[in-house]
Design an enzyme around this catalytic site. Structure first.
Site, PDB file in Angstrom:
ATOM      1  N   LYS A  95      40.445  38.319  49.027  1.00 16.83           N
ATOM      2  CA  LYS A  95      40.681  36.902  50.059  1.00 16.83           C
ATOM      3  C   LYS A  95      40.933  37.573  51.266  1.00 16.83           C
ATOM      4  O   LYS A  95      40.500  38.423  51.733  1.00 16.83           O
ATOM      5  CB  LYS A  95      41.481  35.920  49.383  1.00 16.83           C
ATOM      6  CG  LYS A  95      41.139  35.435  47.914  1.00 16.83           C
ATOM      7  CD  LYS A  95      41.880  34.431  47.606  1.00 16.83           C
ATOM      8  CE  LYS A  95      41.428  34.093  46.011  1.00 16.83           C
ATOM      9  NZ  LYS A  95      42.173  32.613  45.479  1.00 16.83           N
ATOM     10  N   SER A 109      44.414  32.314  38.115  1.00 14.78           N
ATOM     11  CA  SER A 109      45.707  32.693  37.616  1.00 14.78           C
ATOM     12  C   SER A 109      45.538  33.798  36.560  1.00 14.78           C
ATOM     13  O   SER A 109      46.609  34.010  35.619  1.00 14.78           O
ATOM     14  CB  SER A 109      46.631  31.398  37.250  1.00 14.78           C
ATOM     15  OG  SER A 109      46.781  30.618  38.308  1.00 14.78           O
ATOM     16  N   GLU A 147      37.293  28.143  47.204  1.00 13.74           N
ATOM     17  CA  GLU A 147      37.943  27.994  48.563  1.00 13.74           C
ATOM     18  C   GLU A 147      36.972  27.516  49.770  1.00 13.74           C
ATOM     19  O   GLU A 147      37.027  26.859  50.498  1.00 13.74           O
ATOM     20  CB  GLU A 147      38.741  29.077  48.836  1.00 13.74           C
ATOM     21  CG  GLU A 147      40.126  29.009  48.018  1.00 13.74           C
ATOM     22  CD  GLU A 147      40.674  30.548  47.908  1.00 13.74           C
ATOM     23  OE1 GLU A 147      40.113  31.406  48.297  1.00 13.74           O
ATOM     24  OE2 GLU A 147      41.452  30.564  46.799  1.00 13.74           O
ATOM     25  N   HIS A 166      32.859  30.280  45.985  1.00 16.03           N
ATOM     26  CA  HIS A 166      33.931  30.322  45.494  1.00 16.03           C
ATOM     27  C   HIS A 166      34.651  29.097  46.136  1.00 16.03           C
ATOM     28  O   HIS A 166      34.303  28.616  47.087  1.00 16.03           O
ATOM     29  CB  HIS A 166      34.948  31.514  46.284  1.00 16.03           C
ATOM     30  CG  HIS A 166      36.275  31.573  45.835  1.00 16.03           C
ATOM     31  ND1 HIS A 166      37.460  30.758  46.209  1.00 16.03           N
ATOM     32  CD2 HIS A 166      36.994  32.265  44.820  1.00 16.03           C
ATOM     33  CE1 HIS A 166      38.444  31.263  45.598  1.00 16.03           C
ATOM     34  NE2 HIS A 166      38.002  32.160  44.699  1.00 16.03           N
ATOM     35  N   ASN A 196      39.451  40.007  43.777  1.00 17.66           N
ATOM     36  CA  ASN A 196      38.963  39.119  45.150  1.00 17.66           C
ATOM     37  C   ASN A 196      40.196  39.119  45.993  1.00 17.66           C
ATOM     38  O   ASN A 196      41.198  38.412  45.920  1.00 17.66           O
ATOM     39  CB  ASN A 196      38.698  37.593  44.737  1.00 17.66           C
ATOM     40  CG  ASN A 196      38.367  36.794  45.949  1.00 17.66           C
ATOM     41  OD1 ASN A 196      38.275  37.188  46.993  1.00 17.66           O
ATOM     42  ND2 ASN A 196      38.204  35.473  45.714  1.00 17.66           N
ATOM     43  N   GLY A 198      45.284  30.185  41.843  1.00 17.82           N
ATOM     44  CA  GLY A 198      46.388  30.393  42.815  1.00 17.82           C
ATOM     45  C   GLY A 198      47.672  29.610  42.436  1.00 17.82           C
ATOM     46  O   GLY A 198      48.528  29.385  43.321  1.00 17.82           O
ATOM     47  N   GLU A 220      35.736  29.058  37.226  1.00 18.41           N
ATOM     48  CA  GLU A 220      37.113  29.075  37.668  1.00 18.41           C
ATOM     49  C   GLU A 220      37.391  27.536  38.077  1.00 18.41           C
ATOM     50  O   GLU A 220      37.161  26.904  39.166  1.00 18.41           O
ATOM     51  CB  GLU A 220      37.118  29.659  39.427  1.00 18.41           C
ATOM     52  CG  GLU A 220      36.514  31.200  38.996  1.00 18.41           C
ATOM     53  CD  GLU A 220      37.221  31.985  40.412  1.00 18.41           C
ATOM     54  OE1 GLU A 220      37.974  32.914  40.040  1.00 18.41           O
ATOM     55  OE2 GLU A 220      36.918  31.837  41.466  1.00 18.41           O
TER      56      GLU A 220
HETATM   57  P1  PGA Z   1      43.883  33.631  41.371  1.00 21.02           P
HETATM   58  O1  PGA Z   1      42.515  33.358  42.155  1.00 21.02           O
HETATM   59  O2  PGA Z   1      43.866  34.795  40.407  1.00 21.02           O
HETATM   60  O3  PGA Z   1      44.964  33.958  42.554  1.00 21.02           O
HETATM   61  O4  PGA Z   1      44.156  32.408  40.710  1.00 21.02           O
HETATM   62  C1  PGA Z   1      41.078  33.506  41.571  1.00 21.02           C
HETATM   63  C2  PGA Z   1      39.978  33.528  42.675  1.00 21.02           C
HETATM   64  O5  PGA Z   1      40.146  32.785  43.317  1.00 21.02           O
HETATM   65  O6  PGA Z   1      38.941  34.006  42.368  1.00 21.02           O
END
Ligand code: PGA
Length: 307
Positions: free
Chosen positions: A60, A264, A146, A144, A58, A224, A218
């Site tokens: 983003k 992560s 976010e 997601h 992803n 992140g 997740e």
């Molecule tokens: P990350 O993000 O690997 O940077 O923690 C995962 C995601 O948002 O799908």
């Protein structure tokens, strides 16, 4: 960054699961002997023949034309995939979807990160899933964290469900994200949150459509942050999700639906997570922006799901 761990309360999680599953007895579902294994005296549904490992990247809201081109060049330089054992999907920001599709190796697929809830029209700034498909997407990421939690977006369970319905109708497969906030984990409501999100999804798709849906667990506190879920924490929720699917959809859907872990994931921690029988792949954010994303793809070799 060194990984840190958030401690979870296993009893709280399990009590959340039993609440979320209501009174349905998960053991009452027919599960064939080949799909059940015993680990530490617990009955778990293990790999089914259809659960090919899937690794999603992803990207983003990152990368411009030069950044996409150089990352794709690095990804293209990797060895060919064993397509019978692993599937890879990368998800660029919408303006670069067509470019990514054009440059990217054929054995990697492309996903949109978001789409409008339905057919296009007078929706300034929105993108129809059909348009994403037209420029090369075969998948859509929905729900997601976010998009669910950013104040400026705040997508609800209902919106995520509607988007999923329309994406499937448009011929896209869906990576459907679920997961709890830190305060929800600490309050012992992890499985309540996950099953509430899954209930919205299950409400809009028929049992036969689960083959086109992948669930990505997740935990929001792990995205992140460098705080990856411990294998035990991830394992517990993945087993809970599969158990919920068995109780609320069918044993066959529980057996065949892929459940990815995200939060992560990096080349160092992916091998251990991939060994868990109910982890069928990863959704990777930050680490998917670097060429060593290919090392995470390679984790399928340590997977219990290897077909
Ligand atoms: P990350 O993000 O690997 O940077 O923690 C995962 C995601 O948002 O799908």
């Amino acid at each position: 960054m060194a990984a840190a761990f958030v401690t979870g309360s296993a009893p709280a999680l399990l009590s959340g699961l039993s609440r979320a599953c209501g009174t349905t007895n998960t053991n009452s579902k027919k599960v064939t002997p080949t799909t059940v294994s015993r680990i530490s005296n617990r009955s778990v549904i293990s790999m089914g023949p259809g659960r090919k490992f899937l690794v999603g990247g992803n990207w983003k809201c990152n990368l411009d034309t030069a950044g996409v081109s150089s990352l794709v060049e690095a990804l293209n330089a990797g060895t060919a995939l064993d397509e019978s054992a692993v599937e890879v999907v990368v998800s660029p920001a919408a303006p670069y979807l067509g470019l990514t599709k054009k440059l990217l190796r054929d054995d990697f697929a492309v996903a949109g990160q978001n789409a409008w809830i339905s057919k296009g029209g007078a929706y300034t700034g929105e993108v129809d899933a059909v348009m994403l498909k037209d420029v090369g997407a075969s998948w859509l990421i929905v729900g997601h964290s976010e998009r669910r939690h950013l104040e400026e977006i705040k997508e609800t369970d209902a919106i995520c469900a509607t988007k999923t319905r329309y994406a499937l109708d448009s011929g896209l497969k869906v990576i459907f994200c679920i997961g709890e906030l830190l305060e929800e984990r600490e309050a012992g409501t992890t499985m309540d949150v996950c099953t509430r999100q899954l209930t919205a999804l299950a409400g809009v798709i028929s049992p036969g459509e689960w083959k086109d849906v992948v669930v990505a667990y997740e935990p929001v506190w792990a995205i992140g942050t460098g705080k990856v879920a411990t294998p035990a924490q991830a394992d517990e929720v993945h087993r809970g999700v599969r158990s919920w699917l068995s109780s609320n959809v069918s044993a066959a859907v529980a057996d065949s639906t892929r459940i990815l872990y995200g939060g992560s994931v990096n080349p160092k921690n992916c091998g251990e997570l991939a060994k868990l029988p109910d982890i069928d792949g990863f959704l990777v954010g930050g680490a998917s922006l670097k060429p060593d994303f290919l090392e995470i793809v390679d984790a399928y070799k340590s997977s219990a799901v290897a077909v």
